[in-house]
Every structure is written in structure tokens, then in C-alpha cells.
Design an enzyme around this catalytic site. Structure first.
Site, PDB file in Angstrom:
ATOM      1  N   ALA A  32       4.236  12.007  -3.788  1.00 17.30           N
ATOM      2  CA  ALA A  32       3.904  11.811  -2.302  1.00 17.30           C
ATOM      3  C   ALA A  32       3.079  10.362  -2.274  1.00 17.30           C
ATOM      4  CB  ALA A  32       3.074  13.101  -1.769  1.00 17.30           C
ATOM      5  N   HIS A  37      -1.468   4.442  -4.741  1.00 10.07           N
ATOM      6  CA  HIS A  37      -0.763   4.735  -5.903  1.00 10.07           C
ATOM      7  C   HIS A  37      -0.046   3.264  -6.417  1.00 10.07           C
ATOM      8  CE1 HIS A  37      -0.320   8.972  -4.508  1.00 10.07           C
ATOM      9  NE2 HIS A  37      -0.929   8.966  -5.501  1.00 10.07           N
TER      10      HIS A  37
END
Ligand code: PAF
Length: 289
Positions: A32, A37
Site C-alpha cells: 500500500a 515509501h
């Protein structure tokens, strides 16, 4: 970008990278993916590392089965984002591949995570950090990365992983990367996708309250600063503070006075409806930690 689904494919690819003389940066994720990230991948690329990103919703770190069942999963989109961000490989294993010994079998190895794992998340999510240490140590041993990249939203997790690497004798540099926020200040998190529109509208109040408390702390005690944040957030619709702790940035133990440490961080967990959001703010930090 290579998509690796088995441990043997991963080992083979890592050996290839080593053969080419590359340094390796590991970016462990539970998928997700969001900009937070991707900023870890950018950081690894800036260091010249070949980036191996893992996408694995790790069941052993969830102490709440509903949280595990509802954790957002979107492999196709994740792989596209990783490729666009310039990852060299994505390791996307099944639970059986990672845990051939099973996830329920009592793990014979108990990690020595010390006092940094006993407070806050450690207190409210029993077993969570043992599960994190279990998966991250497995990934460290499989990939043998030069560097592991982690986001500072999970401030305590970074301290726990450093401790785990030290006590397990794993030679790795842990690189901590700044929190990424939306334009409204909400810390990016995979769990934000679970918020209803109404909850999403109030969620930025978490960062607003923390940011306000930095000024407030200049003229108020630790206790008063703590209370002003908790009272403000608990007064919001949908919101319930689980804990807010003002701690030493190294030991993660609570401080009673601003003079107690040169590195002080406020760590918070707030339920917004059923969604558990975490964030933190730095009150004091020395130039060199
Ligand atoms: O921070 C996370 O997403 C997870 O705790 C991690 C480090 C990927 C381990 O599963």
C-alpha cells in the site's frame, strides 16, 4: 525491475548484484505504498545502492486480527510504483515462503529488544515488536544489505530495529528518513486509505496539535504540553488518543522536565474511528546524535 517471489530467487538475485560489485539497500514495506515509501527508495538510490524492496504484510506483527484482515493490499499498484521509483527488485513472498516454520508455532527465539521496546507501541501492542524483529531480521539475513531504510513516522520501530541488529550481531547501517506529510500535514500512512471522508478531514489535526505544542513547550512544562495535545485531540470528532508520550529520543523513556535530555521527541497514537494513526514531533535535537 525483477519481481522475486521465492527465497531462492531472492538469494540468486542478491548474489548477482554482489557479483557486479553493487551495494544493496533494503527497503522493507508492507505494501500500500505511498510517497513516504518512495522517499526511502530515493534515499537508497542517492547512496548508490541497488534497491531491494520487500512487499509483505507480516502477520506476526499484528496483535489484532481485524487490523491484519483489513490492512490495505494492492500488489499491482505497488509493483508499478516501485518500478517507477527505480527499485532494482521487489521481493513479494507468500506467508509460507517467509515462515516455512509456521506463524503460530511458538517462536523459540525471543529477541532481546531492551527497554526501547517496552514502552508505547510495546505496551499497547504486545508481541508487535517481536514480530517486527522476526521479519526484519529474516530479511536482513536473506539480503545481507549494506543499508536498511526506515521512515521516521515509526520512530520507535527504528530504535527497536537498531537494537535488534546490535543484539543479533547483524552488520548493517540503519538509515532513518524524514516523515512525509500530505499538504495538510497528515503523516503519510498506508492506513490513511481506511479513513472515511469525515475522519480524513479531521486527521490533520494530529500534526497541527503536535506542531502547536512545540511553541507551547517553550513556556510550559512537559506535563502541561502533554495535556494540551491530548485535550485538543480528544475534543475532535472521531478521535481518541491512545497514548502521547514525551520521551528521550535515544532511550524512549519518558522525560519529566525539558532539561532532562538534549534529544526529546513526542510520540503519539490516536484512534480516528477504528483507524490507528501514529505520528511524532521533535522538541529538541542535538546537531549530532
Ligand atoms: O514499517 C513497516 O511497514 C513494517 O513494520 C516493516 C518494517 C515493513 C516490517 O514488516
Amino acid at each position: 525491475m525483477k519481481v522475486l517471489r521465492t527465497v531462492s530467487e531472492l538469494r540468486e538475485y542478491v548474489a548477482e548484484l554482489r557479483g557486479e560489485g553493487r551495494t544493496i539497500g533494503l527497503v522493507p514495506t508492507m505494501g500500500a505504498l505511498h510517497e513516504g515509501h518512495l522517499s526511502l527508495i530515493e534515499a537508497a538510490r542517492r547512496n548508490g545502492d541497488a534497491v531491494v524492496a520487500s512487499v509483505f504484510v507480516n502477520p506476526t506483527q499484528f496483535n489484532n486480527p481485524t487490523d491484519l484482515a483489513t490492512y490495505p493490499r494492492c500488489e499491482e499498484a505497488d509493483l508499478r510504483l516501485l518500478e517507477e521509483a527505480g527499485a532494482s527488485a521487489a521481493f513479494v513472498p507468500t506467508v509460507e515462503e517467509v515462515y516455512p516454520e509456521g506463524t503460530d508455532a511458538p517462536d523459540t527465539h525471543v529477541f532481546d529488544l531492551g527497554q526501547v521496546a517496552e514502552v508505547m507501541e510495546g505496551k499497547f501492542r504486545p508481541g508487535h515488536f517481536q514480530g517486527v524483529a522476526r521479519i526484519v531480521s529474516k530479511l536482513f539475513r536473506l539480503v545481507e544489505p549494506d543499508r536498511g531504510y526506515f521512515g521516521e513516522k515509526d520512530f520507535q520501530q527504528i530504535a527497536v530495529i537498531r537494537r535488534m541488529a546490535q543484539t543479533e550481531g547483524i552488520d548493517i547501517e540503519i538509515v532513518s528518513c524524514p516523515i512525509r506529510r500530505g499538504a495538510d500535514g497528515l503523516a503519510l500512512s498506508s492506513r490513511n486509505a481506511l479513513l472515511t471522508p469525515g475522519q480524513r478531514a479531521v486527521a490533520p489535526e494530529i500534526h497541527r496539535a503536535l506542531a502547536y505544542s512545540v511553541n507551547y513547550s517553550q513556556s510550559h512544562s512537559v506535563q502541561a504540553t502533554h495535556d494540551t495535545v491530548v485535550e485538543r485531540l480528544d475534543a475532535q470528532p472521531f478521535m481518541q488518543v491512545e497514548y502521547f508520550e514525551i520521551v528521550d529520543g535515544r532511550t524512549l523513556q519518558p522525560v519529566a522536565d525539558w532539561a532532562d535530555s538534549d534529544y526529546i521527541v513526542g510520540c503519539i497514537t490516536v484512534y480516528c474511528g477504528k483507524v490507528r494513526l501514529i505520528d511524532n514531533i521533535t522538541y529538541r535535537k542535538p546537531e549530532k546524535i
